[in-house]
Write a protein that holds these residues in place. Sequence first.
Motif, PDB file in Angstrom:
ATOM      1  N   ALA A   1       1.116  -1.082   0.021  1.00  0.00           N
ATOM      2  CA  ALA A   1      -0.383   0.108  -0.084  1.00  0.00           C
ATOM      3  C   ALA A   1       1.004   1.112   0.248  1.00  0.00           C
ATOM      4  O   ALA A   1       2.369   1.067  -0.327  1.00  0.00           O
ATOM      5  N   ASP A   2      -0.023   2.393   0.304  1.00  0.00           N
ATOM      6  CA  ASP A   2       1.618   3.353   0.281  1.00  0.00           C
ATOM      7  C   ASP A   2       1.028   4.185   1.843  1.00  0.00           C
ATOM      8  O   ASP A   2      -0.250   3.583   2.093  1.00  0.00           O
ATOM      9  N   GLU A   3       1.643   5.011   1.961  1.00  0.00           N
ATOM     10  CA  GLU A   3       1.210   5.591   3.742  1.00  0.00           C
ATOM     11  C   GLU A   3       0.003   6.302   3.890  1.00  0.00           C
ATOM     12  O   GLU A   3      -0.401   5.661   4.667  1.00  0.00           O
TER      13      GLU A   3
ATOM     14  N   GLY B   1       1.938   7.695  -5.262  1.00  0.00           N
ATOM     15  CA  GLY B   1       1.918   8.334  -6.874  1.00  0.00           C
ATOM     16  C   GLY B   1       2.994   7.653  -7.536  1.00  0.00           C
ATOM     17  O   GLY B   1       3.855   6.529  -6.818  1.00  0.00           O
ATOM     18  N   GLU B   2       3.593   8.641  -8.447  1.00  0.00           N
ATOM     19  CA  GLU B   2       4.566   7.850  -9.277  1.00  0.00           C
ATOM     20  C   GLU B   2       6.439   7.163  -8.334  1.00  0.00           C
ATOM     21  O   GLU B   2       6.642   6.651  -8.960  1.00  0.00           O
ATOM     22  N   GLU B   3       6.629   8.330  -7.814  1.00  0.00           N
ATOM     23  CA  GLU B   3       7.817   7.704  -6.836  1.00  0.00           C
ATOM     24  C   GLU B   3       7.848   6.121  -6.684  1.00  0.00           C
ATOM     25  O   GLU B   3       8.737   5.909  -5.855  1.00  0.00           O
TER      26      GLU B   3
ATOM     27  N   PRO C   1      -7.946  -1.486  -5.429  1.00  0.00           N
ATOM     28  CA  PRO C   1      -7.708  -0.406  -5.993  1.00  0.00           C
ATOM     29  C   PRO C   1      -8.857   0.697  -5.357  1.00  0.00           C
ATOM     30  O   PRO C   1     -10.297   0.927  -4.557  1.00  0.00           O
ATOM     31  N   THR C   2      -8.470   1.655  -4.470  1.00  0.00           N
ATOM     32  CA  THR C   2      -9.105   2.849  -3.808  1.00  0.00           C
ATOM     33  C   THR C   2      -9.525   4.194  -4.564  1.00  0.00           C
ATOM     34  O   THR C   2      -9.718   5.524  -3.939  1.00  0.00           O
ATOM     35  N   THR C   3      -8.667   4.177  -6.162  1.00  0.00           N
ATOM     36  CA  THR C   3      -9.633   5.500  -6.557  1.00  0.00           C
ATOM     37  C   THR C   3     -10.210   4.810  -7.832  1.00  0.00           C
ATOM     38  O   THR C   3     -10.610   3.646  -8.302  1.00  0.00           O
ATOM     39  N   LEU C   4     -10.712   6.579  -7.849  1.00  0.00           N
ATOM     40  CA  LEU C   4     -11.823   5.710  -9.210  1.00  0.00           C
ATOM     41  C   LEU C   4     -11.144   6.163 -10.298  1.00  0.00           C
ATOM     42  O   LEU C   4     -12.166   4.175 -11.044  1.00  0.00           O
TER      43      LEU C   4
HETATM   44  N1  NAD Z   1      -2.628  -0.465 -15.474  1.00  0.00           N
HETATM   45  C1  NAD Z   1      -2.795  -0.261 -16.521  1.00  0.00           C
HETATM   46  O1  NAD Z   1      -3.547  -0.521 -17.168  1.00  0.00           O
HETATM   47  C2  NAD Z   1      -2.887   1.121 -16.245  1.00  0.00           C
HETATM   48  C3  NAD Z   1      -4.231   1.945 -16.732  1.00  0.00           C
HETATM   49  C4  NAD Z   1      -4.070   3.399 -16.263  1.00  0.00           C
HETATM   50  C5  NAD Z   1      -3.484   4.226 -15.855  1.00  0.00           C
HETATM   51  N2  NAD Z   1      -3.287   3.522 -15.048  1.00  0.00           N
HETATM   52  C6  NAD Z   1      -1.695   4.325 -14.008  1.00  0.00           C
HETATM   53  O2  NAD Z   1      -2.114   4.199 -12.455  1.00  0.00           O
HETATM   54  C7  NAD Z   1      -1.705   5.726 -12.146  1.00  0.00           C
HETATM   55  C8  NAD Z   1      -2.692   6.082 -11.971  1.00  0.00           C
HETATM   56  O3  NAD Z   1      -3.299   6.642 -10.651  1.00  0.00           O
HETATM   57  P1  NAD Z   1      -4.212   7.003 -10.079  1.00  0.00           P
HETATM   58  O4  NAD Z   1      -5.202   8.374 -10.600  1.00  0.00           O
HETATM   59  O5  NAD Z   1      -5.438   5.413  -9.019  1.00  0.00           O
HETATM   60  O6  NAD Z   1      -3.555   7.571  -9.111  1.00  0.00           O
HETATM   61  P2  NAD Z   1      -1.654   7.266  -7.880  1.00  0.00           P
HETATM   62  O7  NAD Z   1      -2.503   5.731  -7.829  1.00  0.00           O
HETATM   63  O8  NAD Z   1      -1.211   7.845  -7.566  1.00  0.00           O
HETATM   64  O9  NAD Z   1      -2.606   8.038  -6.432  1.00  0.00           O
HETATM   65  C9  NAD Z   1      -2.234   9.473  -6.594  1.00  0.00           C
HETATM   66  C10 NAD Z   1      -2.735  10.065  -4.744  1.00  0.00           C
HETATM   67  O10 NAD Z   1      -4.392   9.344  -4.683  1.00  0.00           O
HETATM   68  C11 NAD Z   1      -4.327   8.930  -2.653  1.00  0.00           C
HETATM   69  N3  NAD Z   1      -4.748   7.749  -2.803  1.00  0.00           N
HETATM   70  C12 NAD Z   1      -5.463   6.505  -3.449  1.00  0.00           C
HETATM   71  N4  NAD Z   1      -7.191   6.239  -2.837  1.00  0.00           N
HETATM   72  C13 NAD Z   1      -7.307   7.570  -1.930  1.00  0.00           C
HETATM   73  C14 NAD Z   1      -8.208   7.601  -1.580  1.00  0.00           C
HETATM   74  N5  NAD Z   1      -8.982   6.344  -1.595  1.00  0.00           N
HETATM   75  N6  NAD Z   1      -8.698   8.194  -0.308  1.00  0.00           N
HETATM   76  C15 NAD Z   1      -7.566   9.229  -0.629  1.00  0.00           C
HETATM   77  N7  NAD Z   1      -6.842   9.502  -1.164  1.00  0.00           N
HETATM   78  C16 NAD Z   1      -5.739   8.425  -1.717  1.00  0.00           C
HETATM   79  C17 NAD Z   1      -2.073   7.617  -2.925  1.00  0.00           C
HETATM   80  O11 NAD Z   1      -2.013   7.810  -2.003  1.00  0.00           O
HETATM   81  C18 NAD Z   1      -1.488   9.249  -4.284  1.00  0.00           C
HETATM   82  O12 NAD Z   1      -1.120  10.077  -3.185  1.00  0.00           O
HETATM   83  C19 NAD Z   1      -0.100   6.057 -13.063  1.00  0.00           C
HETATM   84  O13 NAD Z   1       0.673   5.693 -12.639  1.00  0.00           O
HETATM   85  C20 NAD Z   1      -1.066   5.040 -14.489  1.00  0.00           C
HETATM   86  O14 NAD Z   1       0.298   4.856 -14.981  1.00  0.00           O
HETATM   87  C21 NAD Z   1      -1.917   1.814 -15.116  1.00  0.00           C
END
Ligand code: NAD
Length: 360
Positions: free
Chosen positions: A48-50, A72-74, A128-131
């Motif tokens: 997970a991340d922090e 994130g990307e880091e 997955p925790t983001t939209l």
């Molecule tokens: N594998 C694939 O098919 C595919 C497709 C599209 C994108 N991606 C990759 O996905 C990444 C982007 O993913 P993302 O948009 O989910 O961003 P992310 O994973 O970078 O998360 C963005 C921020 O949101 C925080 N976060 C995560 N869930 C949260 C929550 N529920 N509430 C509050 N904060 C939360 C995280 O800690 C992070 O700081 C990119 O690296 C991209 O290359 C991969």
Amino acid sequence: MTPSGEFGKARDSRLEAEGFPTTVVVGRGVLSRVFRYLSPQDSWAVAADEMTSSLFGSSLGAAGRTFLLPQGEEGKTLSSVAKIYSFLGEHSVDRSGTLIALGGGAVGDAAGFAAATWLRGIRLVQCPTTLLAQVDSSMGGKTGVNLPEGKNLVGAFHPAEWVFADIDCLASQKDGDFRQGLAEVVKYGAGEDWNFFSWLEENASGILRRSPPLLEEVVARCAKMKLAVAAQDEREQRGIRARLNLGHTVGHALEAAGGYEKWKHGDGVAAGMMVAFRLACRLGELDEEHITRLERLLKTFGLPTRPDRPWEEIAPFLLRDKKNLRGSLGLVLPRRDAPCELRRDIPLSLLREACEKTAL
Ligand SMILES: NC(=O)c1ccc[n+]([C@@H]2O[C@H](COP(=O)([O-])OP(=O)(O)OC[C@H]3O[C@@H](n4cnc5c(N)ncnc54)[C@H](O)[C@@H]3O)[C@@H](O)[C@H]2O)c1
Ligand SMILES: [Zn+2]
């Protein structure tokens, strides 16, 4: 881990596509039921991340077995993956073991790549925790990390066995991050299913307010489309999966031209879809009305609708797109009565015209 036979409450939706190895579970509070779906008799660990660990680690029941990545990307680097390997070793995760990714697309991609390569591949579970991660990145099997030379340059196809999309996670996402996911949602409507596009138009304000029942329907419908397309073209070799890149050619170019700082991915896809619509209209595949509708929906969601720079600054980056084949530009274009399609016969001059008209 093996399925326990107890499949949670009836309110969870379970989605599958024939021939594809992933089961997606969508619902509210799903994270607290993950271990009803999986019986943890085998070795397992969580990445997970922090942020996601502190927000959702206890709902999942992951205490003591969680490796923390930078946000994130880091966190999407080979050195992070090497640290995950050490953690898996310390926790004796063997060939029958499982790695659970808890986070957005960045955690999912890095942990997914670790799972694909540790002991030549162990089971992967995505939470997955983001939209964006719930509608796109957690399904489909693409995993990977960035190199200093570029994004996603190292990776593997390694589909998750399970994806648990908990709608309740979306309440805490920052508006700007949530919006990036909305661009991909609009992409499914515009590219795959006009009925879904109309449904989005009707429900836009509720979706923007993050009404849980509406988000549940959004995630379930998008996940179904993603699974169906990925199942037809698991390794992205047949041109079918490229359909999910509507708006991405120009979108990626805008991201790159802005040094990956000015344009976030979804924002680029939104403006890129406007260009693709303009071009499709010019080719007689769509009507002006479609452009008006897309623009209205993107604006409601707070997404940009125009490229911010002249063609001369975008063009050099367009020619680097991965859909290009031996010098011919690959472009995904929407159609009135059918899913979008990948075209290789579009002269650059027409794309230029569409870009310039959209930027006006
Ligand atoms: N594998 C694939 O098919 C595919 C497709 C599209 C994108 N991606 C990759 O996905 C990444 C982007 O993913 P993302 O948009 O989910 O961003 P992310 O994973 O970078 O998360 C963005 C921020 O949101 C925080 N976060 C995560 N869930 C949260 C929550 N529920 N509430 C509050 N904060 C939360 C995280 O800690 C992070 O700081 C990119 O690296 C991209 O290359 C991969
Ligand atoms: Zn995308």
